[in-house]
Design a protein around this motif. Sequence first.
Motif, PDB file in Angstrom:
ATOM      1  N   LEU A  18      75.848  62.475  24.565  1.00  0.00           N
ATOM      2  CA  LEU A  18      75.796  63.200  25.843  1.00  0.00           C
ATOM      3  C   LEU A  18      74.356  63.517  26.252  1.00  0.00           C
ATOM      4  CD1 LEU A  18      78.754  65.667  25.201  1.00  0.00           C
ATOM      5  CD2 LEU A  18      78.765  63.645  26.666  1.00  0.00           C
ATOM      6  N   GLN A  19      73.379  62.815  25.676  1.00  0.00           N
ATOM      7  CA  GLN A  19      71.981  63.173  25.909  1.00  0.00           C
ATOM      8  C   GLN A  19      71.626  63.301  27.386  1.00  0.00           C
ATOM      9  OE1 GLN A  19      68.385  62.556  23.691  1.00  0.00           O
ATOM     10  NE2 GLN A  19      68.123  60.604  24.714  1.00  0.00           N
TER      11      GLN A  19
ATOM     12  N   LEU B 180      65.587  59.989  29.043  1.00  0.00           N
ATOM     13  CA  LEU B 180      66.058  58.966  28.110  1.00  0.00           C
ATOM     14  C   LEU B 180      67.565  58.793  28.231  1.00  0.00           C
ATOM     15  CD1 LEU B 180      63.920  60.142  25.077  1.00  0.00           C
ATOM     16  CD2 LEU B 180      63.631  58.000  26.323  1.00  0.00           C
ATOM     17  N   PRO B 181      68.061  57.571  27.976  1.00  0.00           N
ATOM     18  CA  PRO B 181      69.499  57.317  28.108  1.00  0.00           C
ATOM     19  C   PRO B 181      70.296  57.898  26.941  1.00  0.00           C
ATOM     20  CG  PRO B 181      68.382  55.373  27.289  1.00  0.00           C
ATOM     21  CD  PRO B 181      67.307  56.386  27.581  1.00  0.00           C
ATOM     22  N   ALA B 182      71.619  57.855  27.071  1.00  0.00           N
ATOM     23  CA  ALA B 182      72.482  58.271  25.959  1.00  0.00           C
ATOM     24  C   ALA B 182      72.201  57.359  24.767  1.00  0.00           C
ATOM     25  CB  ALA B 182      73.942  58.169  26.367  1.00  0.00           C
TER      26      ALA B 182
ATOM     27  N   GLY C 221      76.223  53.122  17.535  1.00  0.00           N
ATOM     28  CA  GLY C 221      75.829  52.807  16.157  1.00  0.00           C
ATOM     29  C   GLY C 221      74.736  53.729  15.657  1.00  0.00           C
ATOM     30  N   VAL C 222      73.718  53.931  16.466  1.00  0.00           N
ATOM     31  CA  VAL C 222      72.615  54.815  16.073  1.00  0.00           C
ATOM     32  C   VAL C 222      73.111  56.252  15.957  1.00  0.00           C
ATOM     33  CG1 VAL C 222      70.323  55.646  16.671  1.00  0.00           C
ATOM     34  CG2 VAL C 222      70.975  53.325  17.253  1.00  0.00           C
ATOM     35  N   SER C 223      73.960  56.669  16.903  1.00  0.00           N
ATOM     36  CA  SER C 223      74.465  58.048  16.875  1.00  0.00           C
ATOM     37  C   SER C 223      75.255  58.311  15.601  1.00  0.00           C
ATOM     38  CB  SER C 223      75.362  58.314  18.084  1.00  0.00           C
ATOM     39  OG  SER C 223      74.640  58.188  19.273  1.00  0.00           O
TER      40      SER C 223
ATOM     41  N   VAL D 183      60.935  57.134  21.598  1.00  0.00           N
ATOM     42  CA  VAL D 183      61.539  56.596  22.820  1.00  0.00           C
ATOM     43  C   VAL D 183      63.062  56.691  22.785  1.00  0.00           C
ATOM     44  CG1 VAL D 183      59.663  55.037  23.434  1.00  0.00           C
ATOM     45  CG2 VAL D 183      61.365  54.300  21.773  1.00  0.00           C
ATOM     46  N   THR D 184      63.611  57.561  21.900  1.00  0.00           N
ATOM     47  CA  THR D 184      65.062  57.646  21.775  1.00  0.00           C
ATOM     48  C   THR D 184      65.586  59.056  21.983  1.00  0.00           C
ATOM     49  OG1 THR D 184      64.900  55.901  20.110  1.00  0.00           O
ATOM     50  CG2 THR D 184      67.032  56.980  20.345  1.00  0.00           C
ATOM     51  N   MET D 185      64.907  60.021  21.364  1.00  0.00           N
ATOM     52  CA  MET D 185      65.442  61.378  21.303  1.00  0.00           C
ATOM     53  C   MET D 185      64.711  62.320  22.257  1.00  0.00           C
ATOM     54  SD  MET D 185      67.756  61.509  18.847  1.00  0.00           S
ATOM     55  CE  MET D 185      68.347  60.400  17.568  1.00  0.00           C
ATOM     56  N   GLY D 186      65.461  62.921  23.176  1.00  0.00           N
ATOM     57  CA  GLY D 186      64.908  63.982  24.007  1.00  0.00           C
ATOM     58  C   GLY D 186      64.816  65.265  23.201  1.00  0.00           C
ATOM     59  N   TYR D 187      64.208  66.280  23.799  1.00  0.00           N
ATOM     60  CA  TYR D 187      63.980  67.521  23.047  1.00  0.00           C
ATOM     61  C   TYR D 187      65.287  68.235  22.694  1.00  0.00           C
ATOM     62  CZ  TYR D 187      59.099  66.924  24.541  1.00  0.00           C
ATOM     63  OH  TYR D 187      57.843  66.428  24.764  1.00  0.00           O
TER      64      TYR D 187
END
Lengths: 202, 557
Positions: B82-83, B92-94, B98-100, B120-124
């Motif tokens: 739900l990012q 950044l996208p959801a 697989g990574v989640s 480049v993947t995880m927002g704050y």
Amino acid sequence: MTSARSNARHCWVAVRAILLLTAVLGIVYPFAITIVGQVGFSAQANGSLVSENGTVIGSALIGQSFTDSDGAPLPEWFQSRPSAAGAGYDAAASSGSNWGPENHDLISAISERRSSIAAFEGASAESIPADALTASASGLDPQISPAYARLQVPRVAAARGLSESQVHALVESKLAARDLGYLGEPTVNVLQLNLALTHLGG
Amino acid sequence: MDAWLVALQAATVALVLALIYRPLGDYMALIYTGTRDLRIERGFYRLIGVDARSAQTWQSYLRSVLAISLVGVVLLYSLQRLQTVLPYALGLPAIPQGVSFNTAISFVTNTNWQSYSPDVTMGYSVQLVGLVVQNFVSAAVGLCVAIALMRAFAAVRSGTIGNFWVDLTRGILRLLLPLSVLAAVVLIASGVIQNLTGFTTITTLTGASQSLPGGPVASQEAIKILGTNGGGFFNANSAHPFENPTAFTSLLQVVLMLAIPFSLARTFGTLVGDRKQGYAIVGTMASIFVISLTALTLFETLGTGTAPQLAGAAMEGKETRFGIGASTLYATSTTLTSTGAVNSMHDSFTALGGLMPMFNMMLGEVAPGGVGSGIYGMLILAIIAVFVAGLLVGRTPEYLGKKLGPREIKLASLYILVTPTLVLAGTALSFAIPAVRADVEGTSIWNPGLHGLSEVLYAFTSASNNNGSAFAGLTANTPWFNAALGSAMLLGRFIPIVLVLALAGTLAAQDRVPATAGTLPTNRPQFVGLLVGVTIIIVGLTYFPVLALGPLAEGLQ
């Protein structure tokens, strides 16, 4: 109490615990630390930024490329180490090369760097220190070894029309000793050295 | 690099750890044995609906451990998916399924393996509300299991081993949170960033543009290290200058990751009523640590191998400010605990140097190991050592007044079989299934040849032992590795916990038998020697064949 009901109860307790802990550890804690950082240590908390005439030109902690748009080194600047972060010193893509000790790409990269740096500096191939030939872990290493900085003095002095002794003295004044005298290695911060260079004139 | 400078920095760490061993160890003993609740804790227990005075059987304690972990995985998975609707997502996208999946398990199991590039993947929001919370909780859970086992050794015919919710709450509120606050402030003062400004684009000295990252890094860095988690805010982890700006912060991080695991030996000695037992455990841990650190420093300083020889030193993947000495100290600390943070790239170590972090993890991360998990792993090995000694002299083995019968030995033996099985099976399957092999060799492996096998072996060793460091050239963001390493982390964390708590249940129910002339003394240097030997031999024999195919072959060719 049946096992299923007992499990459900454990989970219900866990849900409430996680939500409460999230509020404390995920929200209150980091925001409180952010306030402390912004109030007490504003310069560090915001990235140890370096300014010139009121304009931010970088961070003292994040290395930069001193190359032209094609990646060729500019002779009037001290050069940073090779970088595996993006196209080189991409601060949004920190990374090492992760090449292993027998990797042919690494072996040929080191050979190629040795001959091109030797030609660029007008120095013998044997005199080039290891940090000039290898990429750092972060790809953003802001520093080089004192040996690599000294190696670059004649070329920078010539490109800027300065005397070698003048540039050499500048390098020596920018040497940072080991932390507390014995931790890590002595270094020279490339951005700060180059910034000081612009103040020498030339 | 002068050898005596390296020795001096290691001596500094040893001195600091020696100074805090007693106060921190005794403080932890007090936390978990005290009968008074703080006001905030009473409020917390009311809100979550538990009776702080009731003690749990081992089965009930285990259910609580599994419940909080399950809820943690579900929540962390959901947050990542739900990012886009969360604040501070940085556009950044959801995060993909697989990574989640992999990341949710990774952070709940205290592994912090990262198959993604955080920059480049995880927002704050995901970093704070998801990852930071699990950094605290997973470390506190490890402490709970360790304390439950220690209590069981001290207990006499008891049906219970403590209250999980009380142990969890106290571990977080009285230990991890206050120390993290202190550490975070020192880290900020030393240059680690702490802001919410996102990326700032600046014009460099040569007129190029550079995008400088921001982020609430120090608050995360503190618990990442203190809780032996290791998941970096940035891809380069503790090599990134914003996470670890100086040789001083690097040393501080080493101290922080070793502080709780080493001091738990004191807590153990205090709880079982014989502090010399704690000294024997800490002596074993320290001996292995010194041997391992010396070996790695030697290998990296010698710099054998084609590329290091050509460059003149093994500086590929190392930062100038750390050099070789501060890099090997960090690498040894991070893999002998379950941390997995790195300040240099292990993939680029010399062949034999790269073998050392792998071997450290293979030892089961017991010297001193992760927060909590290190000491319960070491106590299992102590049981094995007592058993081996018992076989030699033909007596019923006993440890700390507890008889080690068939049930105890079965549980301990199963424990030491879990991770080797996961590591070897995972590595073997990666090459045995044709379709997987094609994908592993074609997509994932970065360094061809023997080193490629080492990358895969390292990945399964790291995941199964809940370490989280990597031979990071490996592209692990593939369906196979996300699923297989996710499963390895899950099984490598919770099967041992089930076995340890079951063991705690049986030990607690036993009487304590008085020591006789025939009892093996487990608080003397002789036992330290035995325990070091058992630890190294059990591991050496298990992993020697596969090590011979990877790093040993590469180093000796």
